[in-house]
Design a protein around this motif. Sequence first.
Motif, short mmCIF file in Angstrom:
data_model
loop_
_atom_site.label_atom_id
_atom_site.label_comp_id
_atom_site.label_asym_id
_atom_site.label_seq_id
_atom_site.Cartn_x
_atom_site.Cartn_y
_atom_site.Cartn_z
N VAL A 116 2.28 15.24 -4.57
CA VAL A 116 2.14 14.17 -3.58
C VAL A 116 1.05 14.61 -2.62
O VAL A 116 0.73 15.80 -2.51
N HIS A 117 0.45 13.65 -1.92
CA HIS A 117 -0.62 13.99 -0.98
C HIS A 117 -0.50 13.12 0.26
O HIS A 117 0.12 12.06 0.23
N GLY A 118 -1.13 13.59 1.31
CA GLY A 118 -1.15 12.86 2.57
C GLY A 118 -2.31 13.36 3.40
O GLY A 118 -3.28 13.91 2.87
N TRP B 90 3.18 12.23 3.09
CA TRP B 90 2.86 12.51 1.69
C TRP B 90 3.43 11.43 0.78
O TRP B 90 4.49 10.86 1.04
N HIS B 91 2.73 11.19 -0.28
CA HIS B 91 3.11 10.11 -1.20
C HIS B 91 2.48 10.33 -2.57
O HIS B 91 1.42 10.93 -2.70
N THR B 92 3.15 9.83 -3.59
CA THR B 92 2.50 9.58 -4.86
C THR B 92 1.70 8.31 -4.65
O THR B 92 2.21 7.34 -4.10
N GLU B 93 0.43 8.29 -5.05
CA GLU B 93 -0.36 7.08 -4.84
C GLU B 93 0.28 5.92 -5.60
O GLU B 93 0.58 6.03 -6.79
N ASP B 94 0.50 4.80 -4.89
CA ASP B 94 1.06 3.60 -5.49
C ASP B 94 2.33 3.91 -6.28
O ASP B 94 2.52 3.43 -7.42
#
Length: 349
Positions: free
Chosen positions: A307-309, A174-178
């Motif tokens: 966040v997404h992944g 999972w991440h915040t985009e950029d």
Amino acid sequence: MVSHVDVFEDRDTEDSTSSSGRSGPSADRGRVVRHLLTPDEAAGAFTLAKTCAEAYPNAHDEGFLADAPVLAHDLPSSVRRAANAARLDDRKHAFVVSGNTVEPWLEPTPAVWRDADTVASGPYGFLLVLYAALLGDPIGWGTQQDGRIVTDVLPVRGLEHSLVSASSERELGWHTEDAFSENRADHVGLFCLRDRGDIPTTLSCADPASLPQDVVRVLAQKRFTIHPDPSHSAPADSAHGREKVALLSGPGDAPVLRIDRDFTVADEDDPEAVRAMDALIEHLDGNTYEVVLGAGDVCFIDNRNVVHGRRPFRASFDGKDRWLKRVNVVTDLRRTRAERPTATSRVVG
Ligand SMILES: O=C(O)CCC(=O)C(=O)O
Ligand SMILES: [Fe+2]
């Protein structure tokens, strides 16, 4: 389409089987708003996109990007209303427009993103930008996929275990985009052109009230560094990833997240920051839930709230793999101006 215990449908719809979702352990996590187009509305939106594809050279064209907010007035009013409500909802996790047309003769999923920007897949890129224009303005990155505004997400042979969205066997953390950049998107749009069974996208959010308050206090301080992920060909002397940033900001009832599970570090000589980041990671892992995108779903993930992944899967590399078109959307284009070469350019960096 998304069916999830906490998906909010904005009008009476019947679930189809094109996608499904699973809830995480807590019932109040998923705030995914879904709007299902009628077949007539889907046909109208697709016709509009095809008209644009005839009038402009491609969906990255500066003229098209400038005109998109006006052209989007011709999208069905129901989706414009739904997008406006989603735009103003600072608690939502994602806004999904379901039921979009994907023609059965869509070309095979390309082997690499470079080959994906074709005429045949063009109308879908145009449609993604038209929907994006209901939420803000699209941008691209000079350091990613040749500066394209509409990029492609598909599994690439050789990258199965990588840390980028072209991976497959390995979970995309999972991440915040950029997350590394101040110019990151407010929304990340994903148009699923082809699904391959059950390959869930993951979402997770922070609930500061359920984290220890000393942890929240540290997370809100600039004590962390976030490096660009390898989907960016950032120059070695890039300043990104050197400045310390906070991982949590905003009011407690509308927190803003900024973190990438694989590319965020707290200094070893700052044990308080290390502990706070570990607590946030555990918290976000625990809050993770799944949303499955099916062909015809256009999903705008709120890059501030969640966040997404993506879960791991086995790619076949036979032209039938999952294929998404992606766009980054900012709600204040001017905010990104320092890193765009001209006022009309949409390419950051
Ligand atoms: O494949 C997905 O569902 C998400 C991919 C992703 O995180 C991205 O393209 O930014
Ligand atoms: Fe992403």
